[in-house]
Design a protein around this motif. Structure first.
Motif, PDB file in Angstrom:
ATOM      1  N   ASP A 136       0.795  -1.221   0.000  1.00 10.95           N
ATOM      2  CA  ASP A 136       0.000   0.000   0.000  1.00 10.95           C
ATOM      3  C   ASP A 136       0.832   1.278   0.000  1.00 10.95           C
ATOM      4  O   ASP A 136       0.960   1.957  -1.008  1.00 10.95           O
ATOM      5  N   LYS A 142       1.453   8.873  -2.128  1.00 11.10           N
ATOM      6  CA  LYS A 142       0.910   9.635  -0.998  1.00 11.10           C
ATOM      7  C   LYS A 142       2.006   9.765   0.048  1.00 11.10           C
ATOM      8  O   LYS A 142       2.550   8.752   0.515  1.00 11.10           O
ATOM      9  N   LYS A 220      -3.409  -1.698  -7.141  1.00  7.15           N
ATOM     10  CA  LYS A 220      -3.168  -0.299  -6.765  1.00  7.15           C
ATOM     11  C   LYS A 220      -2.712   0.524  -7.971  1.00  7.15           C
ATOM     12  O   LYS A 220      -3.107   1.674  -8.128  1.00  7.15           O
ATOM     13  N   ARG A 234      -9.991   6.457  -6.178  1.00  6.09           N
ATOM     14  CA  ARG A 234      -8.928   6.098  -5.217  1.00  6.09           C
ATOM     15  C   ARG A 234      -9.449   6.112  -3.777  1.00  6.09           C
ATOM     16  O   ARG A 234      -8.893   5.453  -2.904  1.00  6.09           O
ATOM     17  N   LEU A 237      -9.798   3.015  -1.598  1.00  7.34           N
ATOM     18  CA  LEU A 237      -8.716   2.415  -0.811  1.00  7.34           C
ATOM     19  C   LEU A 237      -8.842   2.770   0.666  1.00  7.34           C
ATOM     20  O   LEU A 237      -8.117   2.258   1.509  1.00  7.34           O
TER      21      LEU A 237
HETATM   22  N1  GLY Z   1      -3.296   4.286   1.133  1.00  6.74           N
HETATM   23  C1  GLY Z   1      -4.376   4.702   0.345  1.00  6.74           C
HETATM   24  C2  GLY Z   1      -3.976   5.332  -0.936  1.00  6.74           C
HETATM   25  O1  GLY Z   1      -2.844   5.228  -1.361  1.00  6.74           O
HETATM   26  O2  GLY Z   1      -4.791   5.949  -1.558  1.00  6.74           O
END
Ligand code: GLY
Length: 350
Positions: A136, A142, A220, A234, A237
């Motif tokens: 993740d 992020k 992802k 997104r 997630l």
């Molecule tokens: N951890 C959630 C994202 O990367 O959006």
């Protein structure tokens, strides 16, 4: 070894496989100028993998410096961030140098944010050493630090130049920390992939790491390619995170992120069943899989505590919280939930 190519605002590769740490220098040299490399790590990871990472970078011609901070969420702070900034400046790190995040989510998020802001942006490489970071936080750009008021409240979207995941580094994780990452792996199954969900049911904790991490990273990658800046899909997630952050904050981070997310996913699944969004069997399957992995599915925090914390969730917009809710395994929806209705949802899911 598997390679997943991420096509975000900058394209990069995620390399996944055993023994990759020894290739760190050679792979970094392909995506960054060979100059100074500042390894950022914590007091748990540095003693295990610091020498190997440094050696590999030096063998590729990098001059290596290292910044090691005390392990734990409390280090993901403005204070550590400024210490790191000063460290980089004092060591004359320039825009053509790079940072290397060697560690789990705290290391990756802090280093990424430092890379995004030091000299208005320098290159960085993610070397995740926990399952949670591998599936993740190391992928998707992020980056953040925490404020006293909440997690990840200061940050930037800033993609790494490379993610190098040596699956051998997961061997030194305690079962408990490994389980934490499993919560995020299970999350991908609930969100997108019934086959992954069944695979986890079948294999439990002994799933094949390289295969499962690769699948999660592929999922992802698709999300990040579609919605890099988290304005739409997104947000999914965030399954389990709205309530999970409440558990984390309420426990003053005594309950780890993965366990808090597991509790959040269980609460939201039971709430969804109570509201007729998914059937009872779906909610039961989710709760049972979490339990099979030794993850908690209930909390002692009251509905009021969780509700208050959920109100400071980043996915809130005005009086609406975007709650991520399962309809079926592999099919989740974003339910814009008025804050008044959120309390009922949480109460029904407890
Ligand atoms: N951890 C959630 C994202 O990367 O959006």
């Amino acid at each position: 070894m598997n390679i997943v190519k991420v096509n975000a605002s900058t394209a990069y590769e995620v390399m996944i496989g055993g023994g990759l740490l020894s290739c760190l220098g050679q792979e970094t040299a392909k995506v960054a100028k060979v100059g100074k490399a500042a390894i950022v790590s914590d007091s748990n990871v540095w003693p295990l993998y610091g020498v190997a990472a440094k050696k590999s970078l030096e063998n590729a011609g990098f001059s290596v410096i290292s910044f090691v901070f005390p392990a734990g969420e409390s280090s993901k702070s403005g204070a550590t961030y400024l210490e790191l900034m000063n460290f980089l400046a004092k060591n004359h790190v320039t825009r053509s140098d790079c940072l290397v995040a060697l560690g789990g989510g705290v290391v990756g998020d802090l280093t990424g944010f430092a890379a995004a802001t030091y000299l208005r942006g320098i290159s960085y490489i993610q070397v995740p050493t926990t399952l949670l970071a591998a599936v993740d936080s190391s992928v998707g750009g992020k980056t953040a630090i925490d404020l006293e008021c909440g997690k990840n409240l200061v940050g930037a979207f800033y993609q790494p130049k490379l993610v190098l995941c040596d699956t051998d580094t997961l061997n030194t994780l305690s079962v408990d920390i490994f389980r934490d990452g499993c919560a995020e792996v299970i999350k991908y199954g609930i969100l997108y992939d019934p086959q992954l969900f069944s695979h986890l049911q079948e294999h439990g904790l002994s799933f094949d790491r390289e295969t499962v991490i690769t699948r999660c990273v592929e999922l992802k990658r698709d999300v990040v390619a579609e919605d890099e800046f988290d304005t739409g899909s997104r947000m999914k997630l965030n399954l389990g995170h709205t309530v999970g952050h409440g558990v984390e904050a309420g426990s003053h981070y005594g309950v780890s992120h993965g366990k808090a997310v597991a509790i959040g996913m269980a609460i939201v699944s039971r709430g969804a069943a109570a509201q007729g969004i998914c059937n009872r069997e779906t909610a039961d399957r989710i709760v049972m899989l979490l339990q099979q992995f030794g993850l908690p599915t209930a909390t002692e925090f009251t509905c009021d505590v969780l509700y208050d914390a959920a109100l400071s969730d980043k996915k809130r917009s005005g009086g609406i919280v975007n709650l991520i809710v399962p309809k079926a395994i592999g099919d989740c929806v974003i339910v814009p939930t008025p804050v008044e209705a959120l309390k009922t949802f949480i109460r029904e899911g407890l």
